[in-house]
Design an enzyme around this catalytic site. Structure first.
Site, short mmCIF file in Angstrom:
data_model
loop_
_atom_site.label_atom_id
_atom_site.label_comp_id
_atom_site.label_asym_id
_atom_site.label_seq_id
_atom_site.Cartn_x
_atom_site.Cartn_y
_atom_site.Cartn_z
N GLY A 168 4.41 0.18 6.84
CA GLY A 168 3.20 0.54 6.11
C GLY A 168 3.59 1.35 4.89
O GLY A 168 4.71 1.84 4.79
N TYR A 169 2.64 1.53 3.98
CA TYR A 169 2.91 2.22 2.72
C TYR A 169 2.16 3.54 2.63
O TYR A 169 1.00 3.64 3.02
CB TYR A 169 2.55 1.32 1.53
CG TYR A 169 3.56 0.20 1.40
CD1 TYR A 169 4.69 0.37 0.60
CD2 TYR A 169 3.45 -0.96 2.14
CE1 TYR A 169 5.65 -0.61 0.51
CE2 TYR A 169 4.42 -1.95 2.07
CZ TYR A 169 5.51 -1.77 1.25
OH TYR A 169 6.47 -2.73 1.19
N LEU A 170 2.88 4.56 2.10
CA LEU A 170 2.27 5.85 1.80
C LEU A 170 2.01 5.94 0.30
O LEU A 170 1.34 6.83 -0.17
CB LEU A 170 3.20 6.98 2.25
CG LEU A 170 3.44 6.95 3.76
CD1 LEU A 170 4.61 7.82 4.14
CD2 LEU A 170 2.18 7.41 4.50
#
Lengths: 168, 168
Positions: A39-41
């Protein structure tokens, strides 16, 4: 991830890779599949911050601006339990899930990603190179090149997952 | 950073802290000043990603949404040279620079940050607590509490540095 230098707890590298669709199913008998969840922050053009689990390991990866097919990358191993919690609580949704096979073919390493979840049906192969003009021997199971098609960037597969492409 | 559990290469913690202005200069004779430089790879409300150097060490820190004065935090040590390069090439500008003193007073640890660069003139003290309702003995050099004033959030000191506050 070529040309990396090992750090105390991670490494910095310049990433040079090309991306392809697959041709047929012969690749399915090769390599050992490992489940990846990521997932991306941050998914901005200037910088991406990604959290990933690969089997029983966890990683945090920072990447800068792409220049052609080169991109600066920093990767650090973190506890798997932290990565799971960060994916659950902090990362942008949806999480990307895929099964990765790593296959050597005539001296180069190919990674074949078979996506599940929101990108079910998508299968991509990436090859890691040492230089931009490096010649590659294409395995027979490699199809059309999509390196420069932004729909296939991992960060875009969050916003516009494969299962929704034909709705546009 | 109370209630932390040590991970393989970092830790997850719930952060409970209160923030104050200073009163006088008696604090200047206490503690050992260490230079901190830090920048953000994400400053959104839902998640912040911070890179920091503290003296000769480097860190990557992820934080989730604040709930009252509690906030979930993940911190990992990374090579100082990586942190320097990430601050230079990837972090949003300007970088925050400050000199930190860590001072024990009646069993609690206070961190006094004296900012330089774009936040020159600003001095803040933070105290780390184990619970939200914990009683604190205020040292004589502690002034007004600013815990809930968003101007003093580190992530906002990037967008609206102290030297520009009186221009608004």
């Amino acid at each position: 991830m070529a040309a990396w230098r090992k750090g105390e707890r991670g490494f910095m590298s310049i990433e040079i890779e090309r991306k392809f669709l697959l041709n047929g199913n012969a690749w399915r008998t090769l390599g050992s599949p490992v489940l990846y969840r990521q997932g991306y922050l941050n998914r901005s053009k200037e910088r991406t911050v990604r959290v990933r689990t690969a089997g029983e390991k966890g990683y945090l990866t920072l990447k800068g601006i792409s220049r052609g097919i080169k991109r600066r990358e920093y990767e650090y191993e973190i506890p798997k339990a932290d990565a799971d919690a960060i994916l659950r609580d902090l990362a942008e949704k949806p999480i990307i899930e895929k099964t990765r096979r790593r296959i050597e073919y005539k001296g180069l390493f190919w990674e074949i990603d078979e996506f599940s979840g929101e990108n079910q049906g998508l299968i991509l192969a990436e090859v890691e190179l040492d230089s931009e003009d490096q010649k590659i021997d294409r395995p027979p199971w490699i199809g059309e090149e999509v390196t420069h098609d932004p729909r296939y960037y991992n960060s875009n597969l969050v916003l516009f997952p494969y299962t929704k492409w034909d709705l546009k």
